[in-house]
Write a protein that holds these residues in place. Structure first.
Motif, PDB file in Angstrom:
ATOM      1  N   LEU A 151      27.327  58.099  17.193  1.00  0.00           N
ATOM      2  CA  LEU A 151      26.607  58.072  18.463  1.00  0.00           C
ATOM      3  C   LEU A 151      25.852  56.774  18.700  1.00  0.00           C
ATOM      4  CD1 LEU A 151      25.050  61.632  18.839  1.00  0.00           C
ATOM      5  CD2 LEU A 151      27.159  60.726  19.809  1.00  0.00           C
ATOM      6  N   SER A 152      25.775  55.910  17.691  1.00  0.00           N
ATOM      7  CA  SER A 152      24.947  54.707  17.797  1.00  0.00           C
ATOM      8  C   SER A 152      25.751  53.546  18.373  1.00  0.00           C
ATOM      9  CB  SER A 152      24.391  54.318  16.429  1.00  0.00           C
ATOM     10  OG  SER A 152      23.591  55.351  15.912  1.00  0.00           O
ATOM     11  N   GLY A 153      25.216  52.926  19.401  1.00  0.00           N
ATOM     12  CA  GLY A 153      25.858  51.759  19.982  1.00  0.00           C
ATOM     13  C   GLY A 153      26.324  51.988  21.410  1.00  0.00           C
ATOM     14  N   GLU A 154      27.122  51.041  21.890  1.00  0.00           N
ATOM     15  CA  GLU A 154      27.621  51.078  23.259  1.00  0.00           C
ATOM     16  C   GLU A 154      28.994  51.744  23.322  1.00  0.00           C
ATOM     17  OE1 GLU A 154      25.982  50.068  25.882  1.00  0.00           O
ATOM     18  OE2 GLU A 154      24.253  49.177  24.848  1.00  0.00           O
ATOM     19  N   VAL A 160      27.007  51.092  15.382  1.00  0.00           N
ATOM     20  CA  VAL A 160      26.035  50.182  14.788  1.00  0.00           C
ATOM     21  C   VAL A 160      25.026  50.978  13.964  1.00  0.00           C
ATOM     22  CG1 VAL A 160      26.247  48.513  16.659  1.00  0.00           C
ATOM     23  CG2 VAL A 160      24.519  50.302  16.813  1.00  0.00           C
ATOM     24  N   ARG A 161      24.382  50.284  13.047  1.00  0.00           N
ATOM     25  CA  ARG A 161      23.347  50.952  12.271  1.00  0.00           C
ATOM     26  C   ARG A 161      22.027  50.863  13.007  1.00  0.00           C
ATOM     27  NH1 ARG A 161      23.040  49.146   6.589  1.00  0.00           N
ATOM     28  NH2 ARG A 161      21.263  50.547   6.604  1.00  0.00           N
ATOM     29  N   VAL A 162      21.124  51.734  12.680  1.00  0.00           N
ATOM     30  CA  VAL A 162      19.833  51.782  13.348  1.00  0.00           C
ATOM     31  C   VAL A 162      19.039  50.509  13.095  1.00  0.00           C
ATOM     32  CG1 VAL A 162      17.634  53.019  13.435  1.00  0.00           C
ATOM     33  CG2 VAL A 162      19.774  54.287  13.320  1.00  0.00           C
ATOM     34  N   VAL A 220      33.177  69.822  23.513  1.00  0.00           N
ATOM     35  CA  VAL A 220      32.770  68.475  23.899  1.00  0.00           C
ATOM     36  C   VAL A 220      32.353  67.687  22.662  1.00  0.00           C
ATOM     37  CG1 VAL A 220      31.044  67.110  25.144  1.00  0.00           C
ATOM     38  CG2 VAL A 220      32.042  69.148  26.200  1.00  0.00           C
ATOM     39  N   ILE A 221      32.975  66.521  22.477  1.00  0.00           N
ATOM     40  CA  ILE A 221      32.572  65.612  21.401  1.00  0.00           C
ATOM     41  C   ILE A 221      31.657  64.561  22.013  1.00  0.00           C
ATOM     42  CG2 ILE A 221      33.323  63.913  19.706  1.00  0.00           C
ATOM     43  CD1 ILE A 221      35.907  65.475  19.412  1.00  0.00           C
ATOM     44  N   ARG A 222      30.395  64.647  21.663  1.00  0.00           N
ATOM     45  CA  ARG A 222      29.407  63.736  22.236  1.00  0.00           C
ATOM     46  C   ARG A 222      29.742  62.292  21.862  1.00  0.00           C
ATOM     47  NH1 ARG A 222      22.964  65.017  21.699  1.00  0.00           N
ATOM     48  NH2 ARG A 222      22.145  63.038  22.498  1.00  0.00           N
TER      49      ARG A 222
END
Length: 396
Positions: A151-154, A160-162, A220-222
């Motif tokens: 879920l991280s990133g564009e 991407v990592r936090v 749904v896959i977020r």
């Protein structure tokens, strides 16, 4: 002043982040933490990132309030010292790969037979059971398996990592929660300790909110969504006139109305179709465009002032300099000075959470490698001659 965990003894066998982060919190609230480190090299985190006089400045925050004892756990003598320490300890924390402690004769069953009141916090990549149990696991892998990295990133770009080791620290926090519940159980059940099994991936997965329910119910896959939060509108990062971003969270019904009135969009404030989140989520692009049209005409400071006046949650993205000079951080004692071995100081984060009657304290600086070895071993009845022999053999 007596701290809430005063009188508890903790043996820390962990390295790097997850286990030691848990013991750091326990130490800040009064627990006596004896940190076991490999002779000569010590905890690898001592040399991570930027160094001062050969030691990471991170160490000053990560190891404060602890005592350092060097000990080779692969040697029978080192293992026997752990048994002696465990006999009088309340908590033992380890984050080795599952099976390592059992191989050394230091598993929960072994130590519980010596000390039935012992609570053993075990932090690992995948937990003490299951088909992945024996795989090596670091925080980054736990973040990936737990769903956070996806879920991280564009959208359409690599995850991407936090930016920090969030999987490790989340595991440390879950470990502290587990230890406190085990202490409560021990108090109620006649002094019986237990294992606390914390997996890195589970600690991350526990924070993933609607991820699984939405898949289970709707298929749904977020997906990654950058700075926005799909389905919760409006909450995003909005570009301002001076090139900086304002983070604005106007996703409460009344807050949304105040936000729209503040930016001069009374038409959107009074639109019945946008009165609740369901309607706003269906019109997210239009609402974000309206907010952006306002922020792009004003500086970040002006936008934040406007939002504060309207009672709309808003802020800027703080960097280290912002944090170090912020008056609210300072007023809340969240910026503290730590003394380094050469007498100089470094700023470190304050103590969380804030307790009104028994707030946490920093009672000793982060230890030098093996600083307390002689003190602890002498307390176990191991004399100076034996210690000298062990030092020569590399056991301590």
């Amino acid at each position: 002043m007596s701290l809430p965990l005063s009188g508890l003894r903790v043996i820390e066998l962990g390295q790097l982040i997850a286990g030691p982060f848990a013991s750091k919190i326990l130490a800040e609230f009064g627990a006596d933490v004896i940190k076991i480190e490999p002779p000569k090299t010590g905890d690898p985190l001592r040399t991570w990132r930027l160094l001062h006089e050969g030691t990471s400045v991170w160490w000053a925050a990560h190891a404060r309030n602890k005592r350092s004892v060097t000990l080779d756990l692969r040697q029978p003598e080192g293992q026997e010292v752990i048994r002696k320490l465990a006999a009088d300890a309340d908590i033992l924390i380890e984050n080795f790969r599952p099976g390592a402690m059992e191989k050394w004769g230091l598993g929960f069953k072994d130590l519980h037979a010596i000390n039935p009141k012992l609570i053993m916090l075990r932090v690992s990549g995948y937990g003490q059971s299951g088909p992945y149990r024996d795989r090596p696991g670091f925080g980054v892998i736990g973040e990936a398996m737990g769903g956070l990295r996806y879920l991280s990133g564009e959208p359409g770009r690599p995850p991407v990592r936090v930016g920090v080791s969030i999987g490790d620290t989340l595991s440390g926090l879950h470990g502290v929660i587990g230890v406190m519940m085990a202490l409560r159980h021990r108090e109620q059940q006649g002094g019986v300790g237990q294992e606390v099994d914390v997996a890195l991936y589970e600690s991350v997965f526990n924070m993933m909110e609607s991820l699984l329910p939405e898949y289970s119910k709707f298929g749904v896959i977020r997906q990654p969504s950058g700075a926005s939060m799909p389905g919760i509108v409006p909450t995003n990062a909005y570009l301002c006139k001076d090139g900086r971003y304002a983070l604005i969270a106007g996703n409460g019904d009344s807050i949304y109305k105040r936000l729209m009135e503040a930016i001069g969009r009374t038409d959107l404030a009074s639109d019945p179709n946008l009165a609740n989140n369901v309607g706003r989520a269906a019109n997210a692009e239009m609402i974000d465009a309206a907010i952006s049209a306002y922020t792009e005409q004003h500086s970040l400071d002006d936008v934040l002032e406007k939002m504060n006046q309207a009672g709309v949650p808003a802020g800027k993205s703080y960097d280290a300099a912002d944090i170090a000079h912020d008056p609210h951080y300072q007023a809340r004692d969240m910026i503290l000075d730590a003394t380094l071995p050469d007498g100089s100081t470094v700023q470190v984060p304050g103590i969380v959470p804030k307790l009104s009657q028994t707030p946490g304290q920093i009672t000793r600086p982060a230890p030098e490698l093996g600083q307390h070895t002689a003190e602890v071993l002498t307390g176990l009845g191991i004399d100076a001659a034996q210690q000298a022999q062990w030092k020569e053999r590399g056991i301590i």
